[in-house]
Write a protein that holds these residues in place. Structure first.
Motif, PDB file in Angstrom:
ATOM      1  N   SER A  79       0.853  -1.276   0.038  1.00  0.00           N
ATOM      2  CA  SER A  79      -0.065   0.030   0.135  1.00  0.00           C
ATOM      3  C   SER A  79       0.966   1.312   0.175  1.00  0.00           C
ATOM      4  CB  SER A  79      -1.219  -0.227   1.058  1.00  0.00           C
ATOM      5  OG  SER A  79      -0.259  -0.057   2.283  1.00  0.00           O
ATOM      6  N   VAL A  80       1.662   1.268   0.670  1.00  0.00           N
ATOM      7  CA  VAL A  80       2.766   2.567   0.763  1.00  0.00           C
ATOM      8  C   VAL A  80       3.470   2.803  -0.524  1.00  0.00           C
ATOM      9  CG1 VAL A  80       4.753   3.555   1.951  1.00  0.00           C
ATOM     10  CG2 VAL A  80       2.955   2.595   3.276  1.00  0.00           C
ATOM     11  N   ALA A  81       4.224   1.632  -1.083  1.00  0.00           N
ATOM     12  CA  ALA A  81       4.803   1.607  -2.273  1.00  0.00           C
ATOM     13  C   ALA A  81       3.825   2.159  -3.324  1.00  0.00           C
ATOM     14  CB  ALA A  81       5.226   0.408  -2.847  1.00  0.00           C
ATOM     15  N   SER A  82       2.505   1.720  -3.549  1.00  0.00           N
ATOM     16  CA  SER A  82       1.598   2.074  -4.447  1.00  0.00           C
ATOM     17  C   SER A  82       1.044   3.659  -4.258  1.00  0.00           C
ATOM     18  CB  SER A  82       0.447   1.303  -4.394  1.00  0.00           C
ATOM     19  OG  SER A  82       0.479   0.067  -4.701  1.00  0.00           O
ATOM     20  N   ALA A  83       1.010   4.062  -2.978  1.00  0.00           N
ATOM     21  CA  ALA A  83       0.541   5.484  -2.670  1.00  0.00           C
ATOM     22  C   ALA A  83       1.712   6.226  -3.220  1.00  0.00           C
ATOM     23  CB  ALA A  83       0.354   5.519  -1.212  1.00  0.00           C
ATOM     24  N   ALA A  84       3.034   5.894  -2.755  1.00  0.00           N
ATOM     25  CA  ALA A  84       4.166   6.654  -3.160  1.00  0.00           C
ATOM     26  C   ALA A  84       4.519   6.862  -4.494  1.00  0.00           C
ATOM     27  CB  ALA A  84       5.589   5.978  -2.281  1.00  0.00           C
ATOM     28  N   ARG A  85       4.050   6.041  -5.517  1.00  0.00           N
ATOM     29  CA  ARG A  85       4.358   6.046  -6.881  1.00  0.00           C
ATOM     30  C   ARG A  85       3.284   7.077  -7.460  1.00  0.00           C
ATOM     31  NH1 ARG A  85       4.922  -0.472  -7.714  1.00  0.00           N
ATOM     32  NH2 ARG A  85       7.010  -0.633  -6.484  1.00  0.00           N
ATOM     33  N   ILE A  86       1.982   6.862  -6.798  1.00  0.00           N
ATOM     34  CA  ILE A  86       0.968   7.988  -7.294  1.00  0.00           C
ATOM     35  C   ILE A  86       1.367   9.315  -6.818  1.00  0.00           C
ATOM     36  CG2 ILE A  86      -1.298   8.950  -6.951  1.00  0.00           C
ATOM     37  CD1 ILE A  86      -2.192   5.855  -6.579  1.00  0.00           C
ATOM     38  N   ALA A  87       1.841   9.472  -5.572  1.00  0.00           N
ATOM     39  CA  ALA A  87       2.344  10.645  -5.066  1.00  0.00           C
ATOM     40  C   ALA A  87       3.413  11.465  -6.046  1.00  0.00           C
ATOM     41  CB  ALA A  87       2.832  10.793  -3.676  1.00  0.00           C
ATOM     42  N   GLU A  88       4.652  10.725  -6.290  1.00  0.00           N
ATOM     43  CA  GLU A  88       5.852  10.803  -6.941  1.00  0.00           C
ATOM     44  C   GLU A  88       5.313  11.379  -8.523  1.00  0.00           C
ATOM     45  OE1 GLU A  88       9.327  10.601  -9.597  1.00  0.00           O
ATOM     46  OE2 GLU A  88       7.624   9.353  -9.811  1.00  0.00           O
ATOM     47  N   ALA A  89       4.286  10.695  -9.159  1.00  0.00           N
ATOM     48  CA  ALA A  89       3.804  11.166 -10.767  1.00  0.00           C
ATOM     49  C   ALA A  89       3.114  12.161 -10.490  1.00  0.00           C
ATOM     50  CB  ALA A  89       2.971   9.682 -11.095  1.00  0.00           C
TER      51      ALA A  89
END
Length: 281
Positions: A19-29
């Motif tokens: 969940s954190v990795a997925s949220a982090a990728r959205i935030a970075e994008a």
């Protein structure tokens, strides 16, 4: 509109990396800020106790919840570090009893553009997982992206299916999904068994398609017959047929007199979804 504040809640250490990795990728994008709440839950429901023992039981439960919160915070920080992204992120640890989870999550979700959470159902998930999803959507009025048990393949889905039934909830989900819709190569507005009477009877999904095209969305409409027992079954099959990366749908709640308020169609879709589901109410 863009997602500038992403929020996720960690309640299960086994699901934190996903969940954190997925949220982090959205935030970075999206050049967004990621907020992570590591939530330790005190699950004690003391019906009765012997004189002098109640306080001891409550203290033990509180200490266990605090230890869980610290462990979850540690796992969240490790997950962020593992992504090695140029990311603005913050973590916070908190403890709440089951009865107070909804208020805490709603307050935090209310100020987020998008909440990213793991699927609340499964053998490893406790009752707090569903409470977190419900609180974010219903009390927090935030769009929630529910992950299907695996990391997000890409922060920008190529093909998105919209479950469209002309409802207020479906419209709310579409509006809040616009950043994803505008970046997709194709958006499929899917209508299952459209009504014979209503404003869209002659052109199901046409008005929504027109609105999205004006936003620069590459949209088309699919009208499907209900050939399976449940609408959720038809949608799930269509998502597979289109090889879609995301499903957008309205979230429907039952009466607050029920403990579990997620509607049948919403729960059925979440339980069988193979792709992330963005929901709003």
């Amino acid at each position: 509109m863009a997602y500038k504040s992403i929020f996720t809640v960690a309640t299960n250490a086994a699901l934190v990396p996903m969940s954190v990795a997925s949220a982090a990728r959205i935030a970075e994008a999206n050049d967004a800020h990621l907020d992570i709440l590591a939530l330790g839950v005190d699950r004690t429901q003391v019906g009765y106790s012997y004189v002098g023992s109640g306080a001891a039981l409550m203290q033990v439960a509180l200490e266990r919840a605090e230890a869980d919160a610290r462990e979850l915070e540690k796992a969240a920080k490790a997950a962020i570090a593992a992504e090695n992204l140029d990311l603005r992120a913050g973590t916070e640890a908190a403890v709440a009893q089951m009865g107070a989870v909804a208020d805490l999550i709603a307050t935090r979700a209310r100020f987020a553009d998008l909440v990213v959470l793991p699927r609340p159902y499964g053998k490893d998930q406790g009752p707090e997982a569903e409470a977190v999803v419900e609180a974010a959507m219903f009390e927090g009025q935030a769009p929630v992206l529910v992950l299907p048990g695996k990391e997000l393949a890409s922060p920008s889905p190529k093909c998105v299916v919209i479950a469209w039934n002309q409802s207020r909830e479906a419209m709310a989900a579409v509006r809040k999904a616009l950043p994803f819709l505008k970046s997709a190569d194709l958006v499929d507005i899917t209508v299952v068994d459209p009504p014979n009477h209503g404003p869209e009877r002659s052109d199901p999904g046409g008005m929504l398609c027109q609105m999205l095209v004006r936003h620069g969305v590459r949209a088309e409409v699919s009208v499907l017959a209900k050939t399976l027992p449940r609408v959720s079954d038809v949608l799930a099959r269509h998502v597979r047929d289109r090889n879609a990366d995301m499903l957008v749908m309205g979230a429907y709640g039952h009466s607050r007199f029920r403990e579990a308020i997620l509607g049948g169609a919403t729960r059925n879709m979440l339980e069988q979804a193979e792709v992330p589901v963005l929901m709003a109410h």
